[in-house]
Design a protein around this motif. Sequence first.
Motif, short mmCIF file in Angstrom:
data_model
loop_
_atom_site.label_atom_id
_atom_site.label_comp_id
_atom_site.label_asym_id
_atom_site.label_seq_id
_atom_site.Cartn_x
_atom_site.Cartn_y
_atom_site.Cartn_z
N GLY A 33 0.78 -1.23 0.00
CA GLY A 33 0.00 0.00 0.00
C GLY A 33 0.81 1.28 0.00
N GLY A 34 2.13 1.18 -0.04
CA GLY A 34 2.96 2.38 -0.04
C GLY A 34 3.28 2.87 -1.44
N VAL A 35 3.70 4.12 -1.52
CA VAL A 35 4.14 4.71 -2.78
C VAL A 35 5.49 5.39 -2.55
CG1 VAL A 35 1.86 5.06 -3.79
CG2 VAL A 35 2.79 6.80 -2.25
N PRO A 36 6.33 5.48 -3.60
CA PRO A 36 6.16 5.03 -4.97
C PRO A 36 6.04 3.50 -5.08
CG PRO A 36 7.96 6.61 -4.81
CD PRO A 36 7.61 6.20 -3.42
N ASN A 37 5.24 3.06 -6.04
CA ASN A 37 5.00 1.63 -6.27
C ASN A 37 5.31 1.31 -7.73
OD1 ASN A 37 2.91 -0.61 -7.25
ND2 ASN A 37 3.31 -0.95 -5.07
N ALA A 38 5.84 0.11 -7.98
CA ALA A 38 6.30 -0.26 -9.32
C ALA A 38 5.17 -0.46 -10.32
CB ALA A 38 7.13 -1.53 -9.24
N GLY A 39 3.93 -0.67 -9.85
CA GLY A 39 2.83 -0.94 -10.78
C GLY A 39 1.50 -0.42 -10.28
N ASP A 40 1.44 0.87 -9.92
CA ASP A 40 0.21 1.45 -9.38
C ASP A 40 -0.71 1.88 -10.52
OD1 ASP A 40 -1.76 2.54 -7.83
OD2 ASP A 40 -0.61 4.30 -7.20
N TYR A 41 -1.23 0.88 -11.24
CA TYR A 41 -2.25 1.14 -12.25
C TYR A 41 -3.20 -0.04 -12.34
CZ TYR A 41 2.03 -0.48 -14.73
OH TYR A 41 3.21 -1.09 -15.09
N ALA A 42 -4.37 0.20 -12.95
CA ALA A 42 -5.42 -0.81 -13.00
C ALA A 42 -6.30 -0.55 -14.21
CB ALA A 42 -6.27 -0.76 -11.73
N MET A 43 -7.11 -1.54 -14.56
CA MET A 43 -8.10 -1.41 -15.61
C MET A 43 -9.43 -1.94 -15.09
SD MET A 43 -5.90 -2.73 -18.92
CE MET A 43 -4.27 -2.02 -19.25
N ILE A 44 -10.53 -1.34 -15.56
CA ILE A 44 -11.88 -1.76 -15.17
C ILE A 44 -12.70 -1.97 -16.43
CG2 ILE A 44 -14.00 -1.13 -13.95
CD1 ILE A 44 -12.32 0.61 -12.08
N GLU A 45 -13.37 -3.12 -16.51
CA GLU A 45 -14.30 -3.37 -17.60
C GLU A 45 -15.67 -2.83 -17.22
OE1 GLU A 45 -16.81 -7.17 -19.06
OE2 GLU A 45 -14.64 -7.51 -18.98
N TRP B 220 -3.58 -5.68 -19.96
CA TRP B 220 -4.30 -5.42 -21.20
C TRP B 220 -4.73 -6.74 -21.86
CZ3 TRP B 220 -6.57 -1.73 -24.04
CH2 TRP B 220 -6.72 -1.91 -25.40
N THR B 221 -3.79 -7.67 -21.99
CA THR B 221 -4.09 -8.96 -22.62
C THR B 221 -5.18 -9.69 -21.86
OG1 THR B 221 -1.82 -9.15 -23.42
CG2 THR B 221 -3.11 -11.18 -23.33
N THR B 222 -5.10 -9.70 -20.55
CA THR B 222 -6.09 -10.40 -19.74
C THR B 222 -7.45 -9.72 -19.80
OG1 THR B 222 -4.32 -11.11 -18.22
CG2 THR B 222 -6.58 -11.29 -17.43
N ALA B 223 -7.49 -8.40 -19.65
CA ALA B 223 -8.75 -7.66 -19.66
C ALA B 223 -9.42 -7.73 -21.03
CB ALA B 223 -8.52 -6.22 -19.26
N CYS B 224 -8.62 -7.65 -22.09
CA CYS B 224 -9.19 -7.75 -23.44
C CYS B 224 -9.80 -9.13 -23.68
CB CYS B 224 -8.13 -7.49 -24.50
SG CYS B 224 -7.65 -5.74 -24.64
N GLY B 225 -9.17 -10.18 -23.12
CA GLY B 225 -9.66 -11.53 -23.31
C GLY B 225 -10.79 -11.94 -22.40
N HIS B 226 -11.13 -11.08 -21.43
CA HIS B 226 -12.16 -11.45 -20.47
C HIS B 226 -13.54 -11.55 -21.11
CE1 HIS B 226 -15.10 -10.49 -17.15
NE2 HIS B 226 -14.50 -11.57 -16.68
N ARG B 227 -13.81 -10.68 -22.08
CA ARG B 227 -15.10 -10.69 -22.76
C ARG B 227 -14.90 -10.33 -24.23
NH1 ARG B 227 -20.38 -6.79 -21.48
NH2 ARG B 227 -21.76 -7.68 -23.09
N VAL B 228 -15.52 -11.03 -25.11
CA VAL B 228 -15.43 -10.75 -26.53
C VAL B 228 -15.90 -9.31 -26.80
CG1 VAL B 228 -16.25 -11.34 -28.84
CG2 VAL B 228 -15.72 -13.15 -27.19
N GLY B 229 -15.10 -8.57 -27.52
CA GLY B 229 -15.47 -7.21 -27.85
C GLY B 229 -14.96 -6.16 -26.90
#
Length: 374
Positions: free
Chosen positions: A224-236, A363-372
Motif C-alpha cells: 500500500g505504499g508509494v512510490p510503487n512499481a505498478g500502481d495502475y489498473a483497468m476496469i471493464e 491489457w491482454t487479460t482484460a481484453c480476453g475477459h469478454r469478446v469485444g
Amino acid sequence: MRLFKLAIGIGAAAAAAMWVTTSSVSAQLGRSGAAVEVLQNRAGAAGYWTAERMAAAQPVAEKIPVASPLLNLPDASGAPVTHDAWAPAGKVPTAAAQLYDPAEARSQLQLLRDTVSPQLYGTSGARFSSSRLVPATTTTDQAYPHRVIGKLFFTIPGAGNYVCSASIISYRLIATAGHCVASGTGTWYSNFAFVPALRDGAGPWGSYNWAYAITTPAWFSGGGGVPNAGDYAMIELGDKNNTTIGGLLGWLGWRTLSLSGNHAHLMGYPCNLDSCNQMHQVTAQAHGNAANNTVTYGSNMRGGSSGGPWIMNFGLQSTCDEGCGGSDTGTNRIIGITSYGPVATDPLYQGASILDAQWTSMWTTACGHRVGNC
C-alpha cells in the motif's frame, strides 16, 4: 518528505504465471508472462450511487513516509509497445443528466482541501502549467479527446465512498490507478462507477457500472505504499443500449516505456482545484526518474486526480502545411497514470509508475475477459 496516494474519497514486471483472483477466491493460469490480480463483479452496483453518495465522496488522507523519491534510477529498457487512440464521429449530447449538486460536494470538501494556486514550479524545480480546460465550457468536455476522461466513484469497505479519475482505453475498458481499486494489502474496493466528462455534477452520458477489475501484484500485494512499481489498473464497464462506452465516445491509446524524458498532459479531477467538480489539466515534462519504477512530473494537482491519464501529444492535431515532422508522432497516447505526490503544497510534483510488461499483461487479460472488450 511524506507522500500520499492521490486517491480521494479514498518492482519490475514479474516473470511468473498469472494468478487470477475473483470474489470467490479462485485461481487459474493466465494468458501472458506477467502476473495480474483481478476482481469479478458478481453482485452488481447499478443502483448504489445516489446523488447524496456522489456528493459526499471524501478524500483519504493516507500519508506514506518514504525516502526522497527523486532518485536517479534508470528507466525501463526494451522496445515500447503502443495501442492507438480512436475517435468516432459521435454527436455531442444536447443536455447533460444532473447526477449530484456540485455545491454539496464543495461543502463536503471545505475542511479537507488545501488552498493551492497554479505556479510555474515549487521547490522541487519541476516546472509545469496548470489550468481549467480552455475554453472552460461543457462543449470542451464533451468533445474528443476530453470526453473520454472522467470521474471514478467507488467504495472502500468499512470506510465510505470515494473518488478518483479514469479514462477510456478501448471499447469497454477504462484505466485508473491501482490504489483506486484495491488497498495494496490484499483487499478489493467495490461499487465502481465511471462518469465520462463530468462537470459540476452533470454527466453528459450518465454513469457506467462495472463488471471486472484488474491490477498488478506489485500494487495488490505491495503493502500500500508509494512510490510503487505498478500502481495502475483497468476496469471493464457494462454496455448501455447495446453500445459500448468506447464505441460511443472513442478512447485514448497508450505507449509503454515512454514516461521518462517525455512531455505530457496530466488530466484528472483534483479536489484541491474546483472541488473535483471540473476536469483539470497540467502540462509538464519529465522531471526525474524516481524510486520503484516511477517518474515525476511537475504538478499542483492533489487528491482526486489519482488514476488520471498522462497523455503524450494530447488533443486534436492541426493540418500540417510544412515542417511538422518528428519522432513519436502518435497522438493521445497514455504514458502514465497519476499515482502519488507530496502531502504538502510544495514541492509541487506528481509521480506515476512506468507502463511496462505489467501493463501489457493486464491489457491482454482484460481484453480476453469478454469478446469485444478491445
